[in-house]
Design an enzyme around this catalytic site. Structure first.
Site, short mmCIF file in Angstrom:
data_model
loop_
_atom_site.label_atom_id
_atom_site.label_comp_id
_atom_site.label_asym_id
_atom_site.label_seq_id
_atom_site.Cartn_x
_atom_site.Cartn_y
_atom_site.Cartn_z
N ARG A 238 0.85 -1.19 0.00
CA ARG A 238 0.00 0.00 0.00
C ARG A 238 0.88 1.24 0.00
O ARG A 238 1.91 1.29 0.69
CB ARG A 238 -0.88 0.06 1.26
CG ARG A 238 -2.16 -0.73 1.19
CD ARG A 238 -3.16 -0.18 0.18
NE ARG A 238 -4.39 -0.93 0.18
CZ ARG A 238 -4.62 -2.03 -0.53
NH1 ARG A 238 -3.70 -2.51 -1.35
NH2 ARG A 238 -5.79 -2.65 -0.47
N GLU A 267 -1.74 7.57 -4.81
CA GLU A 267 -1.90 7.05 -6.17
C GLU A 267 -3.30 7.33 -6.70
O GLU A 267 -4.25 7.37 -5.92
CB GLU A 267 -1.60 5.54 -6.20
CG GLU A 267 -2.54 4.70 -5.35
CD GLU A 267 -2.16 3.23 -5.33
OE1 GLU A 267 -0.98 2.90 -5.11
OE2 GLU A 267 -3.07 2.39 -5.55
N HIS A 285 -0.20 -0.60 -9.39
CA HIS A 285 -1.02 -1.34 -8.42
C HIS A 285 -1.69 -2.57 -9.08
O HIS A 285 -2.92 -2.70 -9.06
CB HIS A 285 -2.08 -0.43 -7.78
CG HIS A 285 -2.56 -0.95 -6.45
ND1 HIS A 285 -2.90 -0.14 -5.40
CD2 HIS A 285 -2.75 -2.21 -5.99
CE1 HIS A 285 -3.29 -0.85 -4.37
NE2 HIS A 285 -3.21 -2.14 -4.71
C1 DGY Z 1 -5.81 -5.75 -2.36
O1 DGY Z 1 -6.49 -6.76 -2.49
O2 DGY Z 1 -5.70 -5.18 -1.28
C2 DGY Z 1 -5.16 -5.24 -3.57
O3 DGY Z 1 -4.25 -4.23 -3.31
C3 DGY Z 1 -6.19 -4.77 -4.59
O4 DGY Z 1 -5.70 -5.09 -5.82
#
Ligand code: DGY
Length: 326
Positions: A238, A267, A285
């Site tokens: 993240r 982002e 991502h």
């Molecule tokens: C998640 O599942 O948390 C991912 O980052 C989304 O693609």
């Protein structure tokens, strides 16, 4: 009467087909982003929502959705959802663990390999017509095999990354709030280290923990200085876990060698300095983005929503203290 569900972004047809068997579905298949106001208006008469990391499910929204019973996130991370507010409003919140573990671990490892062996930089070099022929010191990278890998956050995905590392004969260090039982450490050939020990000893550092107030800027300027000058940092979990401005400075000044990033602070508006640097591999991502996995995530979220709306307990409830609305 069937319960009403809003699907806030485009999903696969089979997800909609499944939902339609149990619910009246309003779907946003054009994928046009819904701002907070539109989301609130469209959720006013809904009992369920299939939502995404781009949707904020917070107190302000929940206060305007008196009928909502379930927010089924199509993601394992739930930092876009205010869980306390959900619980206070009697809304079940769910996520999609397990189905994305391997795919996400693969991407972290892909970033590691790409940054170590300068894959994207090499490709740009060819595409830009700069390649004039072979020479001994061309695109010198660093070895992955037999290097030390430090994994910060040793949950499902972190442990799966450790298994990937076995194939490269890597030494594995890990850090987490909780130490793993000895049999797990043995099976994964992983050694517990403090965060500082891990940063100081690792050739590669992969971050794999959820984003929350406690993990905001877990890696900042001082932490980057503790890493080897030859080290490579991977963040595919993240944005906000790394202080991106500090990372830019570290990459520019040679405090660390390189980085591989799939997630960014704020982002998609990433720090523009990243775009100027050759020693960073950037992806948008896509950690869980394989055809099979994204389909499985959407279907898992749909199953969670249907379970909640048909009087059951969703398999992936993340606020178990909730007293669900009738
Ligand atoms: C998640 O599942 O948390 C991912 O980052 C989304 O693609």
């Amino acid at each position: 009467m069937k319960p009403k569900v809003l699907v806030t972004r485009e999903v696969f047809d089979d997800t909609l087909d499944y939902l339609a068997q149990h619910c009246e579905v309003e779907a946003n298949q054009s994928d046009a982003p819904l701002d907070a106001q539109t989301l609130a208006l469209r959720l006013k008469d809904k009992q369920g929502v299939l939502c995404f990391i781009t949707d904020r499910i917070d107190e302000a929204l929940l206060a305007r959705c008196p009928q909502l019973k379930v927010a089924a996130n199509v993601a394992v991370g739930v930092n876009n959802i205010d869980l306390a507010a959900c619980t206070a409003h009697g809304v079940m919140a769910t996520n999609t663990p397990d189905v994305l573990t391997d795919t996400t671990a693969d991407l972290a490892f892909a970033l590691l390999l790409a940054a170590a062996r300068r894959i994207t930089e090499s490709e740009a070099y060819i595409r830009n017509g700069e390649w004039r022929g072979w020479f001994l010191k061309q695109m010198l990278g660093v070895d992955v095999h037999h290097a030390t890998l430090g994994i910060v956050g040793f949950g499902r995905i972190g442990r799966t990354i450790a298994r990937r590392a076995h194939g490269f004969d890597m030494r594995i260090l890990y850090h987490d709030l909780m130490r793993q039982p000895p049999d797990v450490e043995r099976a994964l050939n992983a050694t517990y280290a403090t965060k500082d020990e891990l940063l100081a000893q690792s050739d590669f550092v992969i971050l794999q923990m959820p984003y929350m107030p406690a993990t905001h800027h877990l890696i900042g300027a001082a932490d980057l200085k503790k890493m080897k000058r030859t080290a490579i940092l991977i963040n595919s979990t993240r944005g906000g876990i790394v202080d991106d401005a500090a990372l830019v400075e570290a990459l520019k000044s040679g405090t660390i060698r390189a980085a591989g990033l799939d997630t960014f602070e704020g982002e998609p508006a990433l720090n523009p300095e990243f775009l100027k640097l050759k020693n960073v591999v950037l992806t948008p991502h896509i950690g869980s983005s394989s055809e099979v996995t994204r389909a499985a995530m959407a279907m898992t979220a749909a199953r969670n929503a249907v379970a909640a709306l048909t009087g059951g307990t969703p398999p992936n409830l993340v606020n178990p203290d909730v007293t669900a609305r009738n």
